[in-house]
Enzyme design. Structure first.
Site, PDB file in Angstrom:
ATOM      1  N   GLU A   4      50.807  15.755 116.971  1.00  0.00           N
ATOM      2  CA  GLU A   4      52.129  15.937 116.360  1.00  0.00           C
ATOM      3  C   GLU A   4      52.237  17.286 115.655  1.00  0.00           C
ATOM      4  O   GLU A   4      51.338  17.689 114.902  1.00  0.00           O
ATOM      5  CB  GLU A   4      52.415  14.788 115.367  1.00  0.00           C
ATOM      6  CG  GLU A   4      53.794  14.935 114.711  1.00  0.00           C
ATOM      7  CD  GLU A   4      54.303  13.702 113.986  1.00  0.00           C
ATOM      8  OE1 GLU A   4      53.600  12.671 113.983  1.00  0.00           O
ATOM      9  OE2 GLU A   4      55.415  13.771 113.425  1.00  0.00           O
TER      10      GLU A   4
ATOM     11  N   GLU B  10      46.572   6.864 112.743  1.00  0.00           N
ATOM     12  CA  GLU B  10      46.601   8.295 112.409  1.00  0.00           C
ATOM     13  C   GLU B  10      45.261   8.717 111.826  1.00  0.00           C
ATOM     14  O   GLU B  10      44.550   7.924 111.213  1.00  0.00           O
ATOM     15  CB  GLU B  10      47.712   8.561 111.374  1.00  0.00           C
ATOM     16  CG  GLU B  10      49.102   8.356 111.937  1.00  0.00           C
ATOM     17  CD  GLU B  10      50.210   8.767 110.961  1.00  0.00           C
ATOM     18  OE1 GLU B  10      49.936   9.474 109.969  1.00  0.00           O
ATOM     19  OE2 GLU B  10      51.364   8.371 111.224  1.00  0.00           O
TER      20      GLU B  10
HETATM   21  O1  KIV Z   1      55.798   6.484 114.273  1.00  0.00           O
HETATM   22  C1  KIV Z   1      56.077   7.259 115.191  1.00  0.00           C
HETATM   23  O2  KIV Z   1      57.190   7.280 115.724  1.00  0.00           O
HETATM   24  C2  KIV Z   1      55.036   8.168 115.650  1.00  0.00           C
HETATM   25  C3  KIV Z   1      55.436   9.221 116.641  1.00  0.00           C
HETATM   26  C4  KIV Z   1      56.029  10.356 115.898  1.00  0.00           C
HETATM   27  C5  KIV Z   1      54.302   9.658 117.488  1.00  0.00           C
HETATM   28  O3  KIV Z   1      53.930   8.077 115.223  1.00  0.00           O
END
Ligand code: KIV
Length: 291
Positions: free
Chosen positions: A183, A117
């Site tokens: 997201e 991220e």
């Molecule tokens: O951890 C997860 O499921 C994610 C998705 C929301 C893309 O990062």
């Protein structure tokens, strides 16, 4: 459907060909088998497992080992789909070396790629991992691992915030990611990012004009009783399982289960011998035959 293993290269090809990419999260063998049989292109072993599997309040407590544990379960289904391991909070932020080492451990286990991220602030880690030979998926817009600082809000509602999401995605592409998750971002911003990038965008709660979509397994099949507002539920999984368990409990209590099909019996002569042995046992110690 072709059984050829999906690679990051396929994701780029699908974008070039204008074909939509389908991804879903999975955390165990059966999820991965179901997803693969349904023909998805990619499976994310997401740190969302912290919330939907472990019942944590956020993804922050998820550890390297927890993702590794679920990654192993998913890989045991030998999916054709690309398997992406999500790197948990604080497994890649501290240094490039730590990012390479941790991502490398997932790849050595069998993951096809990792996801991290963040935007501009993580590009040095992305570059380092890609240089080490590890395919990386980016993740911009709402970053649940940074919610304490950034909040859990829709991104890109203002022009300035939209530009920040855009710049983050561009910086990740320049650093070498093969795709970017967007997201919970306004559809207009996601569409601008999708038009501007050569690599595919995979959206969750960010509208239809992306190169692909991803949903969390438990949200999609209706196992999450309080899913995020952007989720479409394709089954009433929670209700289906709840009803099955209630029927089971009722049948055990009433004696309706197990039925004849659910147990095995002895041949009558073996039962006769057993009763004889038990009779002798009651009378004194049983002499065991060596055969
Ligand atoms: O951890 C997860 O499921 C994610 C998705 C929301 C893309 O990062």
């Amino acid at each position: 459907m072709s059984r050829e293993k999906v690679t990051p290269y396929h994701f780029l090809k699908l974008k070039r060909e204008g074909k939509r990419i389908v991804m879903v999260t999975a955390y165990e063998h059966v999820h991965a088998k179901l997803a693969d049989e349904a023909g998805v292109d990619g499976i994310l072993v997401g740190d969302s497992l912290g919330m939907v599997v472990m019942g944590y309040r956020s993804t922050l407590p998820v550890t390297f080992r927890e993702v590794a544990h679920h990654l192993r379960a998913v890989l045991s289904a030998s999916p054709r789909a690309l398997v992406v391991a999500d790197m948990p909070f604080l497994t890649y932020e501290v240094s490039r070396e730590e990012a390479i080492r941790n991502a490398g451990r997932y790849v050595k286990m069998g993951a096809d790629a990792v996801k991290i991220e963040g935007g501009a602030e993580v590009v040095d880690k992305v570059e380092a991992m890609v240089k080490a030979g590890i395919p990386v998926m980016g993740h911009v817009g709402l970053n649940p691992q940074r919610y304490l600082v950034l909040g859990m809000r829709v991104r890109g509602k203002t022009a300035e915030d939209g530009l920040r999401v855009f710049e983050d995605a561009k910086a990740l592409e320049e650093a070498g990611v093969f795709s970017v998750v967007i997201e919970f971002t306004t559809a207009e911003v996601a569409a601008e990012v999708t038009r501007a990038l050569r690599v595919p965008t995979i959206c969750i709660g960010s509208g239809p004009q992306c190169d692909g979509q991803i949903l969390v397994f438990h949200d999609l099949v209706g196992l999450n009783v309080s899913p995020p507002p952007f989720v479409k539920r394709y089954a009433e999984g929670y209700e289906v399982f709840r009803r099955a368990l209630a029927s089971y409990a009722e049948e055990v209590r009433s004696g309706a289960f197990p039925e004849r099909a659910h147990y095995f019996t002895m041949k009558p002569e073996e039962l006769g011998r057993l009763e004889e042995l038990l009779g002798k046992r009651r009378a004194g110690p049983v002499e065991r035959s060596s055969g």
